[in-house]
Scaffold this motif. Structure first.
Motif, PDB file in Angstrom:
ATOM      1  N   THR A  28       0.849  -1.191   0.000  1.00 19.99           N
ATOM      2  CA  THR A  28       0.000   0.000   0.000  1.00 19.99           C
ATOM      3  C   THR A  28       0.883   1.238   0.000  1.00 19.99           C
ATOM      4  O   THR A  28       2.112   1.125   0.086  1.00 19.99           O
ATOM      5  CB  THR A  28      -0.944  -0.007   1.220  1.00 19.99           C
ATOM      6  OG1 THR A  28      -1.931   1.010   1.059  1.00 19.99           O
ATOM      7  CG2 THR A  28      -0.196   0.233   2.529  1.00 19.99           C
ATOM      8  N   ARG A  36      -8.092   7.579  -0.508  1.00 22.13           N
ATOM      9  CA  ARG A  36      -9.295   6.728  -0.536  1.00 22.13           C
ATOM     10  C   ARG A  36     -10.079   6.744   0.772  1.00 22.13           C
ATOM     11  O   ARG A  36     -11.257   6.384   0.780  1.00 22.13           O
ATOM     12  CB  ARG A  36      -8.917   5.281  -0.843  1.00 22.13           C
ATOM     13  CG  ARG A  36      -8.277   5.051  -2.181  1.00 22.13           C
ATOM     14  CD  ARG A  36      -9.300   5.193  -3.304  1.00 22.13           C
ATOM     15  NE  ARG A  36      -8.690   4.894  -4.587  1.00 22.13           N
ATOM     16  CZ  ARG A  36      -9.085   3.924  -5.408  1.00 22.13           C
ATOM     17  NH1 ARG A  36     -10.118   3.181  -5.103  1.00 22.13           N
ATOM     18  NH2 ARG A  36      -8.475   3.728  -6.541  1.00 22.13           N
ATOM     19  N   CYS A 113     -20.614  -0.699  13.863  1.00 26.02           N
ATOM     20  CA  CYS A 113     -20.255   0.735  13.875  1.00 26.02           C
ATOM     21  C   CYS A 113     -21.392   1.650  14.316  1.00 26.02           C
ATOM     22  O   CYS A 113     -21.155   2.817  14.628  1.00 26.02           O
ATOM     23  CB  CYS A 113     -19.751   1.153  12.507  1.00 26.02           C
ATOM     24  SG  CYS A 113     -18.224   0.335  12.071  1.00 26.02           S
ATOM     25  N   ARG A 152      -4.401  -5.814   3.138  1.00 21.58           N
ATOM     26  CA  ARG A 152      -4.323  -4.361   2.922  1.00 21.58           C
ATOM     27  C   ARG A 152      -5.689  -3.698   2.798  1.00 21.58           C
ATOM     28  O   ARG A 152      -5.812  -2.481   2.946  1.00 21.58           O
ATOM     29  CB  ARG A 152      -3.495  -4.058   1.673  1.00 21.58           C
ATOM     30  CG  ARG A 152      -4.149  -4.452   0.371  1.00 21.58           C
ATOM     31  CD  ARG A 152      -3.320  -4.029  -0.820  1.00 21.58           C
ATOM     32  NE  ARG A 152      -3.986  -4.347  -2.061  1.00 21.58           N
ATOM     33  CZ  ARG A 152      -3.554  -3.989  -3.254  1.00 21.58           C
ATOM     34  NH1 ARG A 152      -2.428  -3.310  -3.364  1.00 21.58           N
ATOM     35  NH2 ARG A 152      -4.231  -4.309  -4.344  1.00 21.58           N
ATOM     36  N   GLN A 219     -16.216  -2.316  -1.326  1.00 22.78           N
ATOM     37  CA  GLN A 219     -17.037  -1.543  -2.274  1.00 22.78           C
ATOM     38  C   GLN A 219     -18.521  -1.690  -2.011  1.00 22.78           C
ATOM     39  O   GLN A 219     -19.279  -0.719  -2.069  1.00 22.78           O
ATOM     40  CB  GLN A 219     -16.748  -2.020  -3.686  1.00 22.78           C
ATOM     41  CG  GLN A 219     -15.713  -1.180  -4.385  1.00 22.78           C
ATOM     42  CD  GLN A 219     -15.634  -1.529  -5.869  1.00 22.78           C
ATOM     43  OE1 GLN A 219     -16.599  -2.039  -6.452  1.00 22.78           O
ATOM     44  NE2 GLN A 219     -14.486  -1.271  -6.454  1.00 22.78           N
ATOM     45  N   ASN A 256     -14.956   6.423   6.507  1.00 19.48           N
ATOM     46  CA  ASN A 256     -14.279   6.839   5.283  1.00 19.48           C
ATOM     47  C   ASN A 256     -14.660   8.299   5.049  1.00 19.48           C
ATOM     48  O   ASN A 256     -15.837   8.645   5.067  1.00 19.48           O
ATOM     49  CB  ASN A 256     -14.759   5.960   4.107  1.00 19.48           C
ATOM     50  CG  ASN A 256     -13.948   6.223   2.852  1.00 19.48           C
ATOM     51  OD1 ASN A 256     -13.684   7.363   2.493  1.00 19.48           O
ATOM     52  ND2 ASN A 256     -13.548   5.157   2.196  1.00 19.48           N
ATOM     53  N   ASN A 283     -10.855   4.261  11.778  1.00 17.54           N
ATOM     54  CA  ASN A 283     -12.195   3.799  12.153  1.00 17.54           C
ATOM     55  C   ASN A 283     -12.086   2.983  13.443  1.00 17.54           C
ATOM     56  O   ASN A 283     -11.615   1.847  13.423  1.00 17.54           O
ATOM     57  CB  ASN A 283     -12.774   2.953  11.018  1.00 17.54           C
ATOM     58  CG  ASN A 283     -14.182   2.466  11.302  1.00 17.54           C
ATOM     59  OD1 ASN A 283     -14.687   2.619  12.419  1.00 17.54           O
ATOM     60  ND2 ASN A 283     -14.810   1.872  10.306  1.00 17.54           N
TER      61      ASN A 283
HETATM   62  O1  UT7 Z   1     -17.356   1.249   9.434  1.00 14.28           O
HETATM   63  C1  UT7 Z   1     -18.034   0.139   9.005  1.00 14.28           C
HETATM   64  C2  UT7 Z   1     -18.482   0.207   7.627  1.00 14.28           C
HETATM   65  N1  UT7 Z   1     -17.375   0.178   6.712  1.00 14.28           N
HETATM   66  C3  UT7 Z   1     -17.275   1.078   5.748  1.00 14.28           C
HETATM   67  O2  UT7 Z   1     -18.065   1.981   5.676  1.00 14.28           O
HETATM   68  C4  UT7 Z   1     -16.170   0.890   4.723  1.00 14.28           C
HETATM   69  C5  UT7 Z   1     -16.695   1.205   3.343  1.00 14.28           C
HETATM   70  N2  UT7 Z   1     -15.740   0.959   2.309  1.00 14.28           N
HETATM   71  C6  UT7 Z   1     -14.657   1.769   2.097  1.00 14.28           C
HETATM   72  O3  UT7 Z   1     -14.407   2.687   2.836  1.00 14.28           O
HETATM   73  C7  UT7 Z   1     -13.833   1.530   0.864  1.00 14.28           C
HETATM   74  O4  UT7 Z   1     -14.499   0.629   0.015  1.00 14.28           O
HETATM   75  C8  UT7 Z   1     -12.404   1.006   1.150  1.00 14.28           C
HETATM   76  C9  UT7 Z   1     -11.570   2.081   1.812  1.00 14.28           C
HETATM   77  C10 UT7 Z   1     -12.480  -0.228   2.036  1.00 14.28           C
HETATM   78  C11 UT7 Z   1     -11.728   0.621  -0.178  1.00 14.28           C
HETATM   79  O5  UT7 Z   1     -11.701   1.748  -1.035  1.00 14.28           O
HETATM   80  P1  UT7 Z   1     -12.247   1.636  -2.523  1.00 14.28           P
HETATM   81  O6  UT7 Z   1     -12.055   2.951  -3.131  1.00 14.28           O
HETATM   82  O7  UT7 Z   1     -13.662   1.105  -2.459  1.00 14.28           O
HETATM   83  O8  UT7 Z   1     -11.289   0.595  -3.161  1.00 14.28           O
HETATM   84  P2  UT7 Z   1     -11.661  -0.780  -3.883  1.00 14.28           P
HETATM   85  O9  UT7 Z   1     -12.051  -1.806  -2.908  1.00 14.28           O
HETATM   86  O10 UT7 Z   1     -12.574  -0.487  -5.037  1.00 14.28           O
HETATM   87  O11 UT7 Z   1     -10.249  -1.185  -4.493  1.00 14.28           O
HETATM   88  C12 UT7 Z   1      -9.632  -0.416  -5.564  1.00 14.28           C
HETATM   89  C13 UT7 Z   1      -8.245  -0.979  -5.808  1.00 14.28           C
HETATM   90  C14 UT7 Z   1      -8.211  -2.492  -5.923  1.00 14.28           C
HETATM   91  O12 UT7 Z   1      -7.224  -2.836  -6.855  1.00 14.28           O
HETATM   92  P3  UT7 Z   1      -7.629  -3.246  -8.355  1.00 14.28           P
HETATM   93  O13 UT7 Z   1      -8.539  -4.428  -8.221  1.00 14.28           O
HETATM   94  O14 UT7 Z   1      -8.303  -2.042  -8.917  1.00 14.28           O
HETATM   95  O15 UT7 Z   1      -6.301  -3.539  -8.971  1.00 14.28           O
HETATM   96  C15 UT7 Z   1      -7.745  -2.925  -4.547  1.00 14.28           C
HETATM   97  O16 UT7 Z   1      -7.087  -4.175  -4.568  1.00 14.28           O
HETATM   98  O17 UT7 Z   1      -7.404  -0.649  -4.693  1.00 14.28           O
HETATM   99  C16 UT7 Z   1      -6.782  -1.829  -4.210  1.00 14.28           C
HETATM  100  N3  UT7 Z   1      -6.556  -1.667  -2.779  1.00 14.28           N
HETATM  101  C17 UT7 Z   1      -5.471  -1.073  -2.274  1.00 14.28           C
HETATM  102  N4  UT7 Z   1      -4.398  -0.531  -2.867  1.00 14.28           N
HETATM  103  C18 UT7 Z   1      -3.463   0.000  -2.072  1.00 14.28           C
HETATM  104  C19 UT7 Z   1      -7.367  -2.046  -1.755  1.00 14.28           C
HETATM  105  N5  UT7 Z   1      -6.797  -1.697  -0.579  1.00 14.28           N
HETATM  106  C20 UT7 Z   1      -5.638  -1.103  -0.885  1.00 14.28           C
HETATM  107  C21 UT7 Z   1      -4.616  -0.540  -0.105  1.00 14.28           C
HETATM  108  N6  UT7 Z   1      -3.548   0.014  -0.742  1.00 14.28           N
HETATM  109  N7  UT7 Z   1      -4.660  -0.493   1.228  1.00 14.28           N
END
Ligand code: UT7
Length: 330
Positions: A28, A36, A113, A152, A219, A256, A283
């Motif tokens: 990461t 993000r 939460c 991650r 997501q 987030n 969080n």
């Molecule tokens: O409090 C309880 C309730 N929980 C929430 O409200 C959490 C809600 N969700 C979120 O906040 C977001 O979905 C996350 C922060 C968990 C993830 O952010 P996102 O913008 O939705 O990312 P994503 O899951 O769509 O992933 C985008 C890309 C993926 O790579 P590819 O498939 O596009 O190549 C992930 O593998 O980012 C990648 N990725 C990371 N990259 C670098 C996921 N985590 C990481 C990371 N560092 N830590």
């Protein structure tokens, strides 16, 4: 008669886990996490044998000191937590023993939460019934105890910490005015802990399969969170005829920054009216809202209108409308 928050206190462990340090464990970057999620760092309760109760007891000790009352005066303790010290007995009982709240009965409440909001509303009913006059509501989590630091997608988000508020009767029109709480168990598939409960008790296999950690489909959760938290915040404003200019503060669950921004936008609030500490605590699940109230307490005035809002695993979500009951400026 309403239930009003008459004191608030928070506590976070000393150890700071930065995004830079996380770059060493998982693939990461500081840039990805910040853009993000809005998180720069989070606190971690390090050391053997330390649990959520320690965070909670520190918060409650400070709370009682601030209010100038003894622990034996507390009648009810509700502890909202997803990471209890033990499966049983309740962490509320453990904290009561640690703090000396010998005359209180207590129980835990698990709504992920949204737990602090559920507990706040539940506690307010004990006050409104007229039977109890001093109720402590705790929101606490040691999320590091259920996080896989090789994943991650989750390890960058969560942190440890918690806070507590005291509820007392108010007859001057202040306190908890309205609340809307929801849950939808169908959402459980997107955010849960697979093992350790009665369906899949702990075993060597569950440990090997890493089933005691948070499982989250980020997501999918994001999509629900962003809609439901904004909807329920707008709904409580509408049904109480509140306009954006009437609201002093949005106190959102800190999952987030993008979810928080969308909620504020829907309510018509500028960022100057939004409590935000996700950048330094991440969080903390049940801890986020009381930690915000604790940090902003000095800026709150009697009569200020606060909207508390949360979304979490379950799914659970809700909003609470409060008229702040005291001038806290020091
Ligand atoms: O409090 C309880 C309730 N929980 C929430 O409200 C959490 C809600 N969700 C979120 O906040 C977001 O979905 C996350 C922060 C968990 C993830 O952010 P996102 O913008 O939705 O990312 P994503 O899951 O769509 O992933 C985008 C890309 C993926 O790579 P590819 O498939 O596009 O190549 C992930 O593998 O980012 C990648 N990725 C990371 N990259 C670098 C996921 N985590 C990481 C990371 N560092 N830590």
């Amino acid at each position: 008669m309403r239930a009003a928050i008459t004191a608030v206190n928070g506590w976070v462990p000393e150890y700071i886990l930065t995004n830079k340090e996380l770059e060493k464990f998982v693939d990461t970057t500081d840039e990805w996490i910040t853009s993000r999620t809005g998180i720069n760092e989070r606190r971690i309760l390090k050391g053997e044998g330390r649990g959520s109760s320690e965070i909670a007891a520190n918060a409650v000790n400070g709370l009682l000191k601030k209010r100038g009352i003894g622990p034996e005066e507390i009648e009810v303790v509700i502890c909202a937590t997803t990471t209890p010290d033990l499966q049983f007995p309740a962490t509320a009982n453990i904290v009561s023993d640690m703090v000396g709240m010998k005359n209180a009965f207590g129980f835990d409440l698990n709504a992920a939460c949204s737990g602090f909001l559920y507990a706040l509303v539940t506690g307010s009913k004990f006050i409104e019934s007229g039977q109890y006059k001093k109720v402590v509501i705790i929101g606490v989590d040691k999320m590091s105890s259920i996080i896989d630091y090789s994943d991650r997608t989750t390890c960058v988000i969560f942190g440890d910490g918690g806070g507590a508020v005291l509820l007392e009767p108010d007859e001057s029109g202040m306190g908890i005015i309205d609340s809307i709480l929801h849950s939808d168990g169908a959402g459980r598939v997107h955010l849960h802990q697979k093992a350790g409960g009665s369906v899949l008790p702990a075993s060597h296999d569950t440990v090997d399969a890493k089933q005691h950690f948070v499982y989250q489909e980020g997501q999918a959760v994001f999509k629900f969170a962003v809609t439901k938290m904004a909807d329920v915040s707008a709904e409580i404003m509408e049904r109480n005829q509140l306009k954006a200019e009437d609201v002093a503060w949005l106190v959102p669950h800190q999952a987030n920054k993008r979810i928080i921004d969308a909620t504020a936008k829907r309510m018509g609030l500028g960022s100057e009216k939004v409590m935000l500490n996700i950048q330094k605590f991440g969080n903390t699940t049940n801890g986020t809202i009381p930690l915000c109230l604790w940090e902003w307490e000095n800026q709150l005035h009697k009569g200020d209108i606060l909207i508390l809002a949360a979304f979490g695993g379950g799914f659970t979500w809700g909003s609470v409308y409060i008229k702040w009951a005291y001038d806290s400026g020091k």
